[in-house]
Design an enzyme around this catalytic site. Structure first.
Site, PDB file in Angstrom:
ATOM      1  CG  ASP A 168      36.481  30.576  34.203  1.00 63.85           C
ATOM      2  OD1 ASP A 168      37.634  30.845  34.607  1.00 63.85           O
ATOM      3  OD2 ASP A 168      35.473  31.196  34.597  1.00 63.85           O
ATOM      4  CG  HIS A 201      39.049  35.186  42.439  1.00 66.51           C
ATOM      5  ND1 HIS A 201      37.705  35.236  42.709  1.00 66.51           N
ATOM      6  CD2 HIS A 201      39.147  34.815  41.131  1.00 66.51           C
ATOM      7  CE1 HIS A 201      37.015  34.917  41.617  1.00 66.51           C
ATOM      8  NE2 HIS A 201      37.881  34.647  40.644  1.00 66.51           N
ATOM      9  CG  ASP A 229      39.680  33.070  37.234  1.00 68.51           C
ATOM     10  OD1 ASP A 229      39.073  32.973  36.148  1.00 68.51           O
ATOM     11  OD2 ASP A 229      39.120  33.364  38.303  1.00 68.51           O
ATOM     12  CG  HIS A 245      36.623  34.975  32.277  1.00 68.89           C
ATOM     13  ND1 HIS A 245      37.423  35.800  33.049  1.00 68.89           N
ATOM     14  CD2 HIS A 245      36.451  33.856  33.026  1.00 68.89           C
ATOM     15  CE1 HIS A 245      37.697  35.205  34.187  1.00 68.89           C
ATOM     16  NE2 HIS A 245      37.139  34.017  34.204  1.00 68.89           N
ATOM     17  CD  GLU A 290      33.550  34.512  35.186  1.00 68.44           C
ATOM     18  OE1 GLU A 290      32.918  33.617  35.748  1.00 68.44           O
ATOM     19  OE2 GLU A 290      34.493  35.092  35.734  1.00 68.44           O
ATOM     20  CD  GLU A 291      36.835  36.494  37.656  1.00 68.60           C
ATOM     21  OE1 GLU A 291      35.969  36.240  38.497  1.00 68.60           O
ATOM     22  OE2 GLU A 291      37.755  35.707  37.365  1.00 68.60           O
TER      23      GLU A 291
END
Ligand SMILES: [Zn+2]
Length: 491
Positions: free
Chosen positions: A377, A449, A315, A303, A349-350
């Site tokens: 991922d 994140h 990520d 992604h 995606e997130e």
């Protein structure tokens, strides 16, 4: 022994080796009727080894990951940066040259604002003393008033405790203080540790809101203690009004829990995010056309969007660029397998999954043309092998892939029943065999994140090992005489 390897429940190795060689024979014999049986197997092994070696000596992925993270940076849905990243990636793929399509997708547009938290009262507080806490809003959090919200903090460890204390919750701030199980991650089950703990981030704020909470905090979902808050998505029920929701650093969650054990703790919270109108975005699709069956596809993907706090190097810069690099390796070697290899750089995606929903809707009626789907991922760790959501009988067929990757130490072929990537999940539910590089994810959730998900966390050689894994696997799947049997994942 590597702890990840020790803990894997279904290592192919000796059990599948013999069957795997047989399966490899059958697979390539159909492709070359004249040649003796042993030769095609050796030829296949030689091609897979060339793909592996080309991937291990290519700098394409590292250079493009550097471009993505240094020149563009964070790529949250709705931002100019995500659009710039789509264009940058589409240009890179066109120049290979692959056949590029941008599939339009409308995405949510949530924007972080000011975020602050202060403990304003607690047992033993000297007069006038307050304490600043480190936190960050969760995606789709609503805002407090500009002057902030001050209320008591109710600390709970799980949903059962939340329900037992439902009378205390109304009008107050709930803190879900569930710990990330780093030992589970250390043993090779980082994804399981993430899901087990992440449920409080995904569903905790909604559960607290349902009981009348004024706001919700979650202990950050991550395995390291750098006093870094880890953002992420949280979900609301249909028609439920969002409340302010944020992740606290692990250290500050500990602090609040210790103080709350001694008596009432009050916290002042300011969160000023905004939800704007849906924005234009899209999936970047690049096809490397198959020589015999161009209308059958093997998907290789990651992604392109990321959270806003950092540059999303692990990520999922690593995954999306690593998947794109598969096509660059095949171009370098001038290899055109039977089927089309389709790279997809997913959008959103997130915080919404709109990219995968749009793609699935576009192929749902011709789902047989989607013969396999790979998603990367799981961070920037080195490749240890392949995760495969396939039928039991299929596993042996894949042995040549693991044989080719063996010299990299990527020796594990692990069968899974569930989703192997949020974006390929709808395809897997419809019966498309799903795959992911099995990577060393023991430390993936240290920075996941957070503001520290940056390029320095990526080891170039580990990135190359992921490219090699995906390139060998994608080529092998695209070259099979017949697609693998369908396999529907269970919940
Ligand atoms: Zn991701």
């Amino acid at each position: 022994m590597h702890p990840t390897l020790a803990a894997c429940p279904a290592v192919a190795g000796a059990v599948c080796g013999f069957l795997g060689v047989l399966a490899g024979c059958v697979a390539v014999t159909a492709n070359a009727a004249v040649a003796p049986e042993a030769q095609p197997v050796a030829q296949q092994a030689a091609v897979l080894a060339r793909i592996r070696d080309a991937a291990m000596s290519s700098d394409w992925a590292w250079q493009h990951l550097t471009d993505l993270t240094d020149k563009i940076g964070p790529r949250l849905s709705g931002t100019l940066q995500l659009t710039a990243a789509m264009n940058q990636l589409a240009d890179a793929m066109r120049s290979l040259p692959a056949q590029v399509t941008l599939q339009p997708v409308k995405v949510p547009h949530w924007v972080r604002g000011e975020e602050q938290a202060e403990l304003v009262d607690y047992p033993g507080r000297p007069v006038g003393v307050t304490q600043h806490l480190h936190l960050t809003a969760l995606g789709s959090s609503s805002a407090t008033e500009a002057k902030g919200l001050t209320a008591r903090v109710i600390v709970v460890r799980d949903f059962a405790e939340l329900n037992n204390r439902s009378e205390d919750v109304r009008g107050n701030i709930v803190l879900f203080d569930a710990r990330f199980d780093q030992r589970l991650a250390d043993n090779g089950y980082a994804g399981e540790a993430y899901r087990q703990n992440g449920v409080y981030r995904f569903k905790g704020p909604s559960a607290a809101a349902a009981l009348g909470a004024a706001a919700a905090l979650v202990r950050s979902v991550g395995g390291a203690d750098f006093r870094l808050p880890h953002t992420g998505a949280t979900m609301w029920k249909d028609k439920q009004a969002a409340i302010p929701a944020a992740a606290l650093s692990a250290e500050d969650a500990d602090l609040v829990a210790r103080l709350a054990a001694a008596g009432p703790v009050r916290l002042k919270l300011i969160l000023m995010p905004k939800t704007l109108a849906d924005a234009d975005s899209g999936n970047v699709i690049a096809d490397w056309l198959g020589r015999e069956r161009p209308n059958e596809y093997v998907i290789v993907s990651g992604h392109l969007d990321s959270w806003d706090l950092a540059t999303g190097a692990t990520d999922d810069g690593v995954g999306v660029i690593g998947a794109a690099a598969v096509i660059e390796i095949l171009r370098q070697l001038d290899l055109h397998p039977r089927r089309t290899i389709r790279f997809i750089g997913w959008t959103n995606e997130e915080n919404g999954g709109r990219g995968n929903k749009a793609y699935f809707a576009s192929v749902e009626r011709s789902i047989e043309t989607q013969t396999a789907a790979i998603e990367s991922d799981d961070g920037a760790g080195r490749s240890l092998g392949v995760d495969a959501a396939v039928t039991n009988d299929t596993l042996a067929t894949l042995q040549p892939v693991i044989d080719a990757l063996g010299p990299l130490g990527a020796t594990v072929l692990r069968r899974r029943d569930g989703e192997l990537g949020a974006d390929i999940e709808p395809l897997q539910r419809a019966g498309v065999p799903g795959f992911a590089p099995l990577v060393d994810a023991r430390h993936y959730f240290d920075y996941h994140h957070t503001a520290a998900d940056t390029l320095d966390k990526v080891e170039p050689q580990s990135l190359r090992s992921q490219v090699a894994t995906m390139a060998v696997l994608a080529y092998f799947l695209a070259e099979l005489p017949e697609p693998l049997p369908r396999f529907k994942i269970s919940d």
